[in-house]
Design a protein around this motif. Structure first.
Motif, PDB file in Angstrom:
ATOM      1  N   GLY A  42     -12.953  16.119 -60.097  1.00 41.89           N
ATOM      2  CA  GLY A  42     -14.171  16.912 -60.175  1.00 41.89           C
ATOM      3  C   GLY A  42     -15.297  16.341 -59.351  1.00 41.89           C
ATOM      4  O   GLY A  42     -15.692  15.185 -59.538  1.00 41.89           O
ATOM      5  N   ALA A  51     -16.783  17.262 -69.661  1.00 40.54           N
ATOM      6  CA  ALA A  51     -15.399  17.063 -70.098  1.00 40.54           C
ATOM      7  C   ALA A  51     -15.343  16.279 -71.402  1.00 40.54           C
ATOM      8  O   ALA A  51     -14.437  16.466 -72.217  1.00 40.54           O
ATOM      9  CB  ALA A  51     -14.600  16.328 -69.021  1.00 40.54           C
ATOM     10  N   GLY A  81     -19.022  13.267 -61.227  1.00 40.52           N
ATOM     11  CA  GLY A  81     -17.946  12.686 -60.431  1.00 40.52           C
ATOM     12  C   GLY A  81     -18.450  12.025 -59.166  1.00 40.52           C
ATOM     13  O   GLY A  81     -18.003  10.918 -58.795  1.00 40.52           O
ATOM     14  N   SER A 117     -12.090  21.183 -68.826  1.00 41.54           N
ATOM     15  CA  SER A 117     -11.367  20.045 -68.271  1.00 41.54           C
ATOM     16  C   SER A 117      -9.861  20.130 -68.515  1.00 41.54           C
ATOM     17  O   SER A 117      -9.403  20.381 -69.630  1.00 41.54           O
ATOM     18  CB  SER A 117     -11.909  18.756 -68.897  1.00 41.54           C
ATOM     19  OG  SER A 117     -11.120  17.646 -68.541  1.00 41.54           O
ATOM     20  N   GLU A 156     -11.422  17.307 -55.534  1.00 34.00           N
ATOM     21  CA  GLU A 156     -12.231  18.487 -55.817  1.00 34.00           C
ATOM     22  C   GLU A 156     -11.455  19.752 -55.437  1.00 34.00           C
ATOM     23  O   GLU A 156     -10.878  19.826 -54.357  1.00 34.00           O
ATOM     24  CB  GLU A 156     -13.543  18.409 -55.024  1.00 34.00           C
ATOM     25  CG  GLU A 156     -14.371  19.665 -54.992  1.00 34.00           C
ATOM     26  CD  GLU A 156     -14.702  20.221 -56.368  1.00 34.00           C
ATOM     27  OE1 GLU A 156     -14.532  21.439 -56.541  1.00 34.00           O
ATOM     28  OE2 GLU A 156     -15.121  19.445 -57.246  1.00 34.00           O
ATOM     29  N   ARG A 157     -11.449  20.740 -56.332  1.00 34.41           N
ATOM     30  CA  ARG A 157     -10.694  21.964 -56.080  1.00 34.41           C
ATOM     31  C   ARG A 157     -11.325  22.848 -55.014  1.00 34.41           C
ATOM     32  O   ARG A 157     -10.621  23.635 -54.374  1.00 34.41           O
ATOM     33  CB  ARG A 157     -10.548  22.754 -57.372  1.00 34.41           C
ATOM     34  CG  ARG A 157     -11.845  23.286 -57.934  1.00 34.41           C
ATOM     35  CD  ARG A 157     -11.622  24.017 -59.237  1.00 34.41           C
ATOM     36  NE  ARG A 157     -12.885  24.501 -59.789  1.00 34.41           N
ATOM     37  CZ  ARG A 157     -12.977  25.178 -60.915  1.00 34.41           C
ATOM     38  NH1 ARG A 157     -11.880  25.436 -61.623  1.00 34.41           N
ATOM     39  NH2 ARG A 157     -14.148  25.594 -61.351  1.00 34.41           N
ATOM     40  N   ASP A 205     -14.242  16.886 -64.801  1.00 38.02           N
ATOM     41  CA  ASP A 205     -13.934  18.256 -64.392  1.00 38.02           C
ATOM     42  C   ASP A 205     -14.485  19.319 -65.331  1.00 38.02           C
ATOM     43  O   ASP A 205     -13.946  20.426 -65.414  1.00 38.02           O
ATOM     44  CB  ASP A 205     -12.429  18.432 -64.200  1.00 38.02           C
ATOM     45  CG  ASP A 205     -11.585  17.939 -65.359  1.00 38.02           C
ATOM     46  OD1 ASP A 205     -12.080  17.143 -66.162  1.00 38.02           O
ATOM     47  OD2 ASP A 205     -10.420  18.341 -65.444  1.00 38.02           O
ATOM     48  N   GLY A 206     -15.564  19.009 -66.015  1.00 37.87           N
ATOM     49  CA  GLY A 206     -16.368  20.032 -66.639  1.00 37.87           C
ATOM     50  C   GLY A 206     -15.854  20.586 -67.944  1.00 37.87           C
ATOM     51  O   GLY A 206     -14.966  20.035 -68.597  1.00 37.87           O
ATOM     52  N   GLY A 256     -18.572  17.345 -59.199  1.00 37.25           N
ATOM     53  CA  GLY A 256     -19.917  17.702 -59.630  1.00 37.25           C
ATOM     54  C   GLY A 256     -20.824  16.481 -59.624  1.00 37.25           C
ATOM     55  O   GLY A 256     -20.448  15.410 -59.118  1.00 37.25           O
TER      56      GLY A 256
END
Length: 364
Positions: free
Chosen positions: A6, A284, A11, A158, A29-30, A154-155, A8
């Motif tokens: 992640g 997360a 991260g 997650s 990161e996606r 990852d938020g 953001g």
């Protein structure tokens, strides 16, 4: 190697503070690139949390240069147009909670990292423990990476969290509907003047209208209301029936489709048994109502995790043993305060409760 899932604020802050201490990490990161999607509105970074993290990252000077002191302005009205509170920020006011565009903060953090520190277009799929410790991380494109420590940054949703706990976010009973007005000074100068330089709140009997000036000339507009609205039966245009005309004009001027975002939270006080080679930070670990604490908490988590690792560079388990209990205790108190703020902003007396919070001497 440390793998951070992640990219953001949390991260990237973790990667940056680790880099300052000479410790290698990769953020997976996606998004396909830093320009894949808009980053949203503003963040107010607090002197005792987010700004502490930026000092640990060696980025305080750059942050203060990019932040907007005037973004701390507050205007509160009721739905008839009566002004309840106006707080204008003096030019020499402390930068206690200045606003910064999310995109500017992300660029600041990304530009501070060495080449290769962020691996783009790498959506996390799952991870398997290695026999000797650490994890093999699998991505949706079929690629893998091996790491000694896996960090879920990852938020809210997650995919790393299930390695540690079965807890999932639950609906908090409130929904935010969000849109924006772009290039507002040119396209809607009267509305730009009405909203002002910072935060604008209008309290109605059963919902709250908000607007916030961004540094790029955009005004972000939101409607906060209880339950889950059925916008097919009650369009956004009808939600402000009975309100003063200027507020309906603000809603009608939005040039993006309204996006419905149900507010979800994790249980307050969430903990998990210590597990080797994996941990969480930010949403997360402790998803809270969006009242200005989330990014600050994530960045402070990241800085404290990085400093714990720097203090125990050859013993990651000792670092996690120092980090997790302190993070969880702090997050519990922050989540309690955030829940109290959400409660304050609900019900027919929300305006009086919020006014009492900002200026208790003015409210009986």
């Amino acid at each position: 190697m440390i793998a951070i899932i992640g990219g953001g604020p949390g991260g990237l802050t973790l990667a940056r503070v680790l880099h300052v201490h000479g410790i290698d990490a990769v953020v997976y990161e996606r998004d396909t690139s830093r320009a894949t999607r808009p980053q949203g509105g503003m963040l107010d970074l607090h002197a005792d949390t987010g700004q502490v993290a930026l000092r640990a990252a060696g980025l305080e000077r750059q942050f203060l240069a990019a932040a907007r002191r005037e973004g701390q302005d507050q205007r509160m009205l009721d739905h008839t147009g009566t002004l309840l509170l106006q707080q204008d920020t003096p030019d020499d006011a402390p930068m206690d909670r200045p606003e910064i565009d999310r995109a500017d903060l992300r660029d600041l953090l990304l530009d501070s990292l060495p080449a290769g520190a962020v691996s783009w277009d790498r959506a996390f799929s799952h991870a398997e423990p290695r026999p000797g410790g650490g994890y093999v991380v699998h991505f949706s494109d079929g690629s893998i990476a091996e790491c000694d420590l896996l960090v879920g940054a990852d938020g809210a949703n997650s995919r790393v969290r299930p390695l540690l706990t079965d807890a999932q976010p639950v609906f908090a009973g409130t929904t935010s509907i969000q849109s924006a007005i772009h290039d507002v000074d040119r396209t809607q100068p009267e509305l730009a003047a009405m909203v002002g330089r910072g935060n604008y709140w209008v309290f109605g009997p059963d919902l709250i209208l908000s607007a916030q000036r961004n540094g790029d000339g955009t005004i972000r507009v939101g409607i906060l209301l209880p339950g889950t609205p059925d916008l097919d039966r009650t369009p956004v245009s009808e939600l402000l029936d009975g309100w003063a005309p200027q507020f309906r004009r603000l809603q009608a001027a939005c040039d993006e489709p309204f996006v419905v975002r149900p507010i979800a939270v994790l249980p307050i006080g969430l903990t998990w048994p210590r597990r080797s080679g994996v941990t969480l930070l930010g949403d997360a670990a402790h998803l809270m109502p969006p009242v200005g604490e989330g990014a600050n908490a994530a960045m402070l988590d990241a800085a404290e995790l990085a400093l714990a690792i720097a203090a125990h560079p050859s013993d990651l388990e000792a670092a996690l043993a120092a980090y997790e209990p302190a993070m969880q205790a702090r997050a519990t108190e922050t989540a309690k305060r955030s829940a109290a703020v959400m409660d304050m902003m609900s019900g027919p007396d929300a305006a009086q409760k919020v006014l009492r919070f900002f200026q208790p001497e003015l409210v009986d």
